[in-house]
Write a protein that holds these residues in place. Structure first.
Motif, PDB file in Angstrom:
ATOM      1  N   ARG A  32      33.970  35.748  22.962  1.00 54.76           N
ATOM      2  CA  ARG A  32      35.003  36.112  23.942  1.00 54.76           C
ATOM      3  C   ARG A  32      34.500  37.310  24.764  1.00 54.76           C
ATOM      4  NH1 ARG A  32      39.621  33.397  22.615  1.00 54.76           N
ATOM      5  NH2 ARG A  32      39.680  32.558  20.491  1.00 54.76           N
ATOM      6  N   ILE A  33      34.505  37.146  26.072  1.00 57.03           N
ATOM      7  CA  ILE A  33      34.049  38.216  26.970  1.00 57.03           C
ATOM      8  C   ILE A  33      35.029  38.382  28.117  1.00 57.03           C
ATOM      9  CG2 ILE A  33      31.591  37.941  26.418  1.00 57.03           C
ATOM     10  CD1 ILE A  33      31.321  36.341  28.982  1.00 57.03           C
ATOM     11  N   THR A  34      35.026  39.603  28.683  1.00 51.26           N
ATOM     12  CA  THR A  34      35.863  39.876  29.861  1.00 51.26           C
ATOM     13  C   THR A  34      34.939  40.292  31.014  1.00 51.26           C
ATOM     14  OG1 THR A  34      37.717  40.600  28.476  1.00 51.26           O
ATOM     15  CG2 THR A  34      37.715  41.305  30.790  1.00 51.26           C
ATOM     16  N   ILE A  35      35.155  39.723  32.173  1.00 53.47           N
ATOM     17  CA  ILE A  35      34.326  40.017  33.341  1.00 53.47           C
ATOM     18  C   ILE A  35      34.796  41.350  33.955  1.00 53.47           C
ATOM     19  CG2 ILE A  35      33.494  39.206  35.562  1.00 53.47           C
ATOM     20  CD1 ILE A  35      32.689  37.474  33.145  1.00 53.47           C
ATOM     21  N   LYS A  36      33.870  42.305  34.012  1.00 51.51           N
ATOM     22  CA  LYS A  36      34.188  43.630  34.557  1.00 51.51           C
ATOM     23  C   LYS A  36      34.017  43.633  36.077  1.00 51.51           C
ATOM     24  CE  LYS A  36      32.657  45.924  30.330  1.00 51.51           C
ATOM     25  NZ  LYS A  36      31.685  46.881  29.735  1.00 51.51           N
ATOM     26  N   PRO A  37      34.839  44.454  36.792  1.00 51.79           N
ATOM     27  CA  PRO A  37      34.689  44.537  38.254  1.00 51.79           C
ATOM     28  C   PRO A  37      33.377  45.236  38.628  1.00 51.79           C
ATOM     29  CG  PRO A  37      36.291  46.132  37.505  1.00 51.79           C
ATOM     30  CD  PRO A  37      35.946  45.292  36.323  1.00 51.79           C
TER      31      PRO A  37
END
Length: 313
Positions: A32-37
């Motif tokens: 699980r990963i979150t895309i950073k701005p």
């Protein structure tokens, strides 16, 4: 493989196929990963998945059954084995093994190392004369799966049914016996190793012997030590006259010894005719007649002497 999405997106990544390996992030345990701005720049987030590859083994087992299975003892059978790694759907794709092995009923063959999760199947090249051969994992659609925990197994079973040959003895104008015989049988695999009491035996007139042999065997019955002067004939269940017959389930061979007829023995030396009786003109009749005449002559002489003595008185 990079994929584009917007900042702040939450992503899950998993491996659909480890190609024979073991993944630390299968479908049930994704990364699980979150895309950073990136504030005007593209950012890259990485999902790391690790594959570990282990090895297992395959046992290739030969089994023989049927009433004639004992005749296949020690026989080597050729079996072709194939193994392939699975694709995303679990179906075998690229082969990691394609080889022919020889295996006997009492000695399984161990094939290793093989990548865990490989799919393996087998096909018998030569059934060794069996009427039926069954492979429990005989195609890529029904493979054995290699595991690290225990050996996978492929079993090839060959069935050898038996037939029966019956040998019967007949005697004409001769003694009851016993008479000696030999029995020899062959199949496409060579000579059948008959037990000693079945390959050589004796029979009296009217006796039979039944021998169990592999179904389809060609058998030959031969009488040995044939007595002088007799004629030996053979009659098989398929109409043959040479003692050879194919045992397709059941077969028979009748062996007949015919001796020359023995003439009647007369009761008296020099006699003729039935039971040794003499003809009317035989010497015995003349002897009796001569004896009778002698007795009559003696009697007549005695009478003459008696008359002469009376006259002198």
């Amino acid at each position: 493989m990079p994929a584009s999405t917007h900042a702040g997106a939450e992503c899950t990544v998993w491996e659909t196929s480890a190609r024979g390996g073991s993944s630390d992030h299968p479908a049930g345990d994704p990364v699980r990963i979150t895309i950073k701005p990136g504030y005007g720049k593209n950012t890259v987030e990485t999902a790391r998945i690790t594959n570990s590859f282990e090895f297992g083994a395959l046992q290739l087992v030969k089994s023989v059954d049927g009433d004639a299975a004992q005749y296949a003892d020690g026989r080597a059978f050729e079996v072709e084995v194939s193994c392939a790694l699975p694709d995303a759907a679990g179906k075998p794709t690229g082969r990691v093994l394609h080889k022919t092995y020889e295996v006997t009923a009492d000695e399984p063959v161990t094939i290793k190392p093989l990548p865990v999760n490989s799919r393996c199947w087998a096909e018998e090249v030569d059934t060794g004369g069996a009427e039926k051969a069954v492979v429990d994992h005989g195609s890529a659609d029904n493979p054995a799966v290699i595991s690290a925990a225990s050996d996978a197994t492929i079993t090839v079973t060959n069935t050898f049914p038996a037939g029966e040959i019956v040998v019967t003895k007949h005697v004409v104008n001769g003694g009851a016996g016993p008479y000696a015989f030999k029995l020899a049988c062959t199949t496409g695999q060579g000579d059948v190793p008959l037990a000693g009491e079945d390959s050589a035996f004796e029979l009296n007139d009217g006796e039979s012997r039944t021998v169990s042999v592999p179904k389809g065997a060609e058998c030959t019955v031969t009488e040995t030590d044939v007595p002088s002067g007799d004629t030996v004939t053979y009659k098989t269940s398929d109409g043959g006259t040479d003692g050879k017959v194919v045992v397709d389930g059941s077969a028979s061979v009748d062996v007949t010894n015919t001796f020359p007829e023995t003439p009647d023995t007369p009761d008296h030396p020099g006699g003729h005719g039935d039971k040794g009786n003499l003809a009317d003109t035989g010497t015995t009749d003349w002897t009796l007649l001569g004896a009778l005449l002698m007795v009559l002559a003696l009697a007549a002489g005695f009478a003459v002497r008696k008359v002469a003595r009376g006259s002198r008185r």
